[in-house]
Design a protein around this motif. Structure first.
Motif, PDB file in Angstrom:
ATOM      1  N   GLU A   1      46.003  33.027  44.754  1.00 28.58           N
ATOM      2  CA  GLU A   1      46.488  34.098  43.880  1.00 28.58           C
ATOM      3  C   GLU A   1      46.071  33.871  42.430  1.00 28.58           C
ATOM      4  O   GLU A   1      45.722  34.826  41.727  1.00 28.58           O
ATOM      5  CB  GLU A   1      48.007  34.193  44.006  1.00 28.58           C
ATOM      6  CG  GLU A   1      48.437  34.686  45.376  1.00 28.58           C
ATOM      7  CD  GLU A   1      49.933  34.804  45.547  1.00 28.58           C
ATOM      8  OE1 GLU A   1      50.358  35.412  46.549  1.00 28.58           O
ATOM      9  OE2 GLU A   1      50.689  34.299  44.688  1.00 28.58           O
ATOM     10  N   LEU A   2      46.085  32.625  41.980  1.00 32.55           N
ATOM     11  CA  LEU A   2      45.659  32.352  40.603  1.00 32.55           C
ATOM     12  C   LEU A   2      44.189  32.694  40.407  1.00 32.55           C
ATOM     13  O   LEU A   2      43.805  33.302  39.400  1.00 32.55           O
ATOM     14  CB  LEU A   2      45.916  30.885  40.259  1.00 32.55           C
ATOM     15  CG  LEU A   2      47.389  30.486  40.107  1.00 32.55           C
ATOM     16  CD1 LEU A   2      47.517  28.972  39.978  1.00 32.55           C
ATOM     17  CD2 LEU A   2      48.029  31.178  38.903  1.00 32.55           C
ATOM     18  N   PHE A   3      43.349  32.309  41.360  1.00 32.95           N
ATOM     19  CA  PHE A   3      41.919  32.614  41.254  1.00 32.95           C
ATOM     20  C   PHE A   3      41.639  34.107  41.347  1.00 32.95           C
ATOM     21  O   PHE A   3      40.838  34.659  40.579  1.00 32.95           O
ATOM     22  CB  PHE A   3      41.136  31.896  42.355  1.00 32.95           C
ATOM     23  CG  PHE A   3      40.927  30.423  42.137  1.00 32.95           C
ATOM     24  CD1 PHE A   3      40.600  29.918  40.890  1.00 32.95           C
ATOM     25  CD2 PHE A   3      41.018  29.537  43.202  1.00 32.95           C
ATOM     26  CE1 PHE A   3      40.384  28.565  40.692  1.00 32.95           C
ATOM     27  CE2 PHE A   3      40.799  28.178  43.022  1.00 32.95           C
ATOM     28  CZ  PHE A   3      40.487  27.683  41.758  1.00 32.95           C
ATOM     29  N   HIS A   4      42.282  34.794  42.295  1.00 36.58           N
ATOM     30  CA  HIS A   4      41.911  36.166  42.607  1.00 36.58           C
ATOM     31  C   HIS A   4      42.694  37.215  41.842  1.00 36.58           C
ATOM     32  O   HIS A   4      42.167  38.308  41.562  1.00 36.58           O
ATOM     33  CB  HIS A   4      42.064  36.423  44.107  1.00 36.58           C
ATOM     34  CG  HIS A   4      41.041  35.717  44.944  1.00 36.58           C
ATOM     35  ND1 HIS A   4      39.805  36.254  45.224  1.00 36.58           N
ATOM     36  CD2 HIS A   4      41.065  34.495  45.544  1.00 36.58           C
ATOM     37  CE1 HIS A   4      39.116  35.415  45.964  1.00 36.58           C
ATOM     38  NE2 HIS A   4      39.850  34.337  46.167  1.00 36.58           N
ATOM     39  N   PHE A   5      43.955  36.944  41.505  1.00 33.40           N
ATOM     40  CA  PHE A   5      44.806  37.966  40.905  1.00 33.40           C
ATOM     41  C   PHE A   5      45.112  37.731  39.423  1.00 33.40           C
ATOM     42  O   PHE A   5      45.526  38.653  38.730  1.00 33.40           O
ATOM     43  CB  PHE A   5      46.132  38.087  41.664  1.00 33.40           C
ATOM     44  CG  PHE A   5      45.959  38.381  43.134  1.00 33.40           C
ATOM     45  CD1 PHE A   5      44.942  39.215  43.582  1.00 33.40           C
ATOM     46  CD2 PHE A   5      46.813  37.827  44.071  1.00 33.40           C
ATOM     47  CE1 PHE A   5      44.782  39.487  44.932  1.00 33.40           C
ATOM     48  CE2 PHE A   5      46.661  38.101  45.429  1.00 33.40           C
ATOM     49  CZ  PHE A   5      45.648  38.927  45.860  1.00 33.40           C
TER      50      PHE A   5
ATOM     51  N   SER B   1      52.080  47.540  39.398  1.00 31.54           N
ATOM     52  CA  SER B   1      52.971  46.462  38.989  1.00 31.54           C
ATOM     53  C   SER B   1      52.258  45.486  38.071  1.00 31.54           C
ATOM     54  O   SER B   1      51.087  45.177  38.236  1.00 31.54           O
ATOM     55  CB  SER B   1      53.474  45.715  40.240  1.00 31.54           C
ATOM     56  OG  SER B   1      54.187  44.561  39.859  1.00 31.54           O
ATOM     57  N   MET B   2      53.007  44.983  37.082  1.00 32.77           N
ATOM     58  CA  MET B   2      52.457  43.982  36.182  1.00 32.77           C
ATOM     59  C   MET B   2      52.536  42.575  36.778  1.00 32.77           C
ATOM     60  O   MET B   2      52.050  41.621  36.201  1.00 32.77           O
ATOM     61  CB  MET B   2      53.203  44.023  34.842  1.00 32.77           C
ATOM     62  CG  MET B   2      52.949  45.309  34.060  1.00 32.77           C
ATOM     63  SD  MET B   2      51.218  45.444  33.530  1.00 32.77           S
ATOM     64  CE  MET B   2      51.182  44.212  32.240  1.00 32.77           C
ATOM     65  N   THR B   3      53.209  42.434  37.905  1.00 33.70           N
ATOM     66  CA  THR B   3      53.252  41.148  38.611  1.00 33.70           C
ATOM     67  C   THR B   3      52.492  41.307  39.917  1.00 33.70           C
ATOM     68  O   THR B   3      52.982  41.919  40.857  1.00 33.70           O
ATOM     69  CB  THR B   3      54.707  40.703  38.879  1.00 33.70           C
ATOM     70  OG1 THR B   3      55.395  41.738  39.575  1.00 33.70           O
ATOM     71  CG2 THR B   3      55.432  40.426  37.577  1.00 33.70           C
ATOM     72  N   PRO B   4      51.287  40.760  39.987  1.00 34.03           N
ATOM     73  CA  PRO B   4      50.393  41.062  41.106  1.00 34.03           C
ATOM     74  C   PRO B   4      50.834  40.550  42.471  1.00 34.03           C
ATOM     75  O   PRO B   4      50.369  41.032  43.482  1.00 34.03           O
ATOM     76  CB  PRO B   4      49.081  40.375  40.689  1.00 34.03           C
ATOM     77  CG  PRO B   4      49.183  40.180  39.220  1.00 34.03           C
ATOM     78  CD  PRO B   4      50.628  39.966  38.948  1.00 34.03           C
ATOM     79  N   THR B   5      51.708  39.529  42.540  1.00 31.93           N
ATOM     80  CA  THR B   5      52.054  38.975  43.842  1.00 31.93           C
ATOM     81  C   THR B   5      53.564  38.779  43.970  1.00 31.93           C
ATOM     82  O   THR B   5      54.300  38.786  42.980  1.00 31.93           O
ATOM     83  CB  THR B   5      51.378  37.600  44.075  1.00 31.93           C
ATOM     84  OG1 THR B   5      52.183  36.560  43.521  1.00 31.93           O
ATOM     85  CG2 THR B   5      49.992  37.543  43.457  1.00 31.93           C
ATOM     86  N   ALA B   6      53.983  38.566  45.216  1.00 27.10           N
ATOM     87  CA  ALA B   6      55.402  38.313  45.485  1.00 27.10           C
ATOM     88  C   ALA B   6      55.791  36.870  45.216  1.00 27.10           C
ATOM     89  O   ALA B   6      56.977  36.532  45.258  1.00 27.10           O
ATOM     90  CB  ALA B   6      55.710  38.663  46.938  1.00 27.10           C
ATOM     91  N   HIS B   7      54.809  36.017  44.942  1.00 23.89           N
ATOM     92  CA  HIS B   7      55.076  34.587  44.789  1.00 23.89           C
ATOM     93  C   HIS B   7      54.990  34.117  43.346  1.00 23.89           C
ATOM     94  O   HIS B   7      55.220  32.936  43.069  1.00 23.89           O
ATOM     95  CB  HIS B   7      54.080  33.773  45.626  1.00 23.89           C
ATOM     96  CG  HIS B   7      53.911  34.284  47.012  1.00 23.89           C
ATOM     97  ND1 HIS B   7      52.781  34.969  47.426  1.00 23.89           N
ATOM     98  CD2 HIS B   7      54.739  34.237  48.084  1.00 23.89           C
ATOM     99  CE1 HIS B   7      52.918  35.310  48.693  1.00 23.89           C
ATOM    100  NE2 HIS B   7      54.093  34.889  49.118  1.00 23.89           N
ATOM    101  N   ASN B   8      54.635  34.997  42.439  1.00 22.78           N
ATOM    102  CA  ASN B   8      54.395  34.608  41.053  1.00 22.78           C
ATOM    103  C   ASN B   8      54.902  35.712  40.137  1.00 22.78           C
ATOM    104  O   ASN B   8      54.452  36.858  40.230  1.00 22.78           O
ATOM    105  CB  ASN B   8      52.891  34.375  40.827  1.00 22.78           C
ATOM    106  CG  ASN B   8      52.579  33.659  39.531  1.00 22.78           C
ATOM    107  OD1 ASN B   8      53.242  33.877  38.517  1.00 22.78           O
ATOM    108  ND2 ASN B   8      51.568  32.813  39.555  1.00 22.78           N
ATOM    109  N   GLY B   9      55.855  35.380  39.276  1.00 18.08           N
ATOM    110  CA  GLY B   9      56.463  36.373  38.411  1.00 18.08           C
ATOM    111  C   GLY B   9      55.742  36.607  37.097  1.00 18.08           C
ATOM    112  O   GLY B   9      56.180  37.429  36.290  1.00 18.08           O
ATOM    113  N   ALA B  10      54.641  35.893  36.862  1.00 17.37           N
ATOM    114  CA  ALA B  10      53.904  36.054  35.605  1.00 17.37           C
ATOM    115  C   ALA B  10      53.239  37.422  35.546  1.00 17.37           C
ATOM    116  O   ALA B  10      52.738  37.939  36.543  1.00 17.37           O
ATOM    117  CB  ALA B  10      52.853  34.959  35.459  1.00 17.37           C
TER     118      ALA B  10
END
Length: 235
Positions: free
Chosen positions: A79-83, A2-11
């Protein structure tokens, strides 16, 4: 993948800058992006937690809401730091002043963040961890404020899990230890940054006086933090 690494961030990957400014309020993030950034693009709106990426003086910067409290900001900053490969997050928020010398609309920089939270429990440390800001960001913020003629107060702040505390003496206790102001997110941000080997800073505009009657309205909190923003954008 997936191009969106998390369920909380659509970037998507690459849509968030290495530097992120993080207010708590997503509408404040929207205002900052539309007011200060050139060509801001909405890159995430999951759960209405808006995140934008644009440029400021030719440098790519993102601004994204972090929500209220350490559980919320803990998720987004982790998530910003790690993903997403973010290198530094600057929290730009509001706080209640605990000391008489800290006035409404003053800018407070959190050199350290005391906390009543159990957030550090996850690290299994054999003692008490002291969450602190990145010194390079802190020093640059102070230098920038001085150059701009903006008075800032630097010192210890409190990141509390509790807004309505049943212990009516709690503010007196933190005040007696010289803590400047109380907010609800910085300690988790500082711990996430430390664990990830990244950089973090918390800057706060005083929105109310714990030992006084003055306070800003919700609209003033959303729109009235220009001096703090002018410092943060230079970091």
């Amino acid at each position: 993948m997936s191009m969106t690494p998390t369920a909380h961030n659509g970037a998507k990957q690459g849509e968030i800058a290495k530097t992120v400014l993080m207010p708590g309020d997503p509408l404040r993030a929207k205002y900052i992006a539309e007011t200060y950034l050139e060509n801001p693009v909405l890159v995430t709106s999951v759960r209405n937690m808006f995140g934008y990426t644009g440029t400021y003086k030719g440098r790519e910067i993102s601004v994204m809401g972090g929500g209220m409290g350490m559980p919320s900001v803990g998720i987004y900053t982790y998530e910003l730091f790690h993903f997403y490969g973010v290198e530094q997050i600057i929290r730009i928020g509001s706080a209640g002043a605990l000391q008489d010398g800290v006035k409404l609309m003053d800018v407070v920089i959190g050199m350290g963040a005391c906390t009543d939270s159990n957030y550090a429990y996850q690290y299994g440390l054999p003692g008490t961890f002291a969450p602190i800001a990145d010194y390079g960001l802190l020093a640059k913020a102070v230098d920038t404020a001085n150059a701009q003629g903006t008075h800032v107060v630097v010192g210890n702040i409190l990141s509390s899990d509790i807004f309505y505390n049943a212990d009516t003496t709690v503010n007196d206790k933190w005040r007696s230890m010289g803590v400047l102001a109380v907010e609800m997110e910085a300690a988790a941000l500082y711990m996430n940054a430390a664990a990830a080997g990244k950089k973090a800073l918390c800057m706060l505009t005083i929105s109310d006086l714990i030992y006084g009657e003055e306070k800003l309205s919700a609209e003033e909190r959303q729109l009235g933090f220009g001096k703090m923003m002018e410092i943060a954008l230079e970091l």
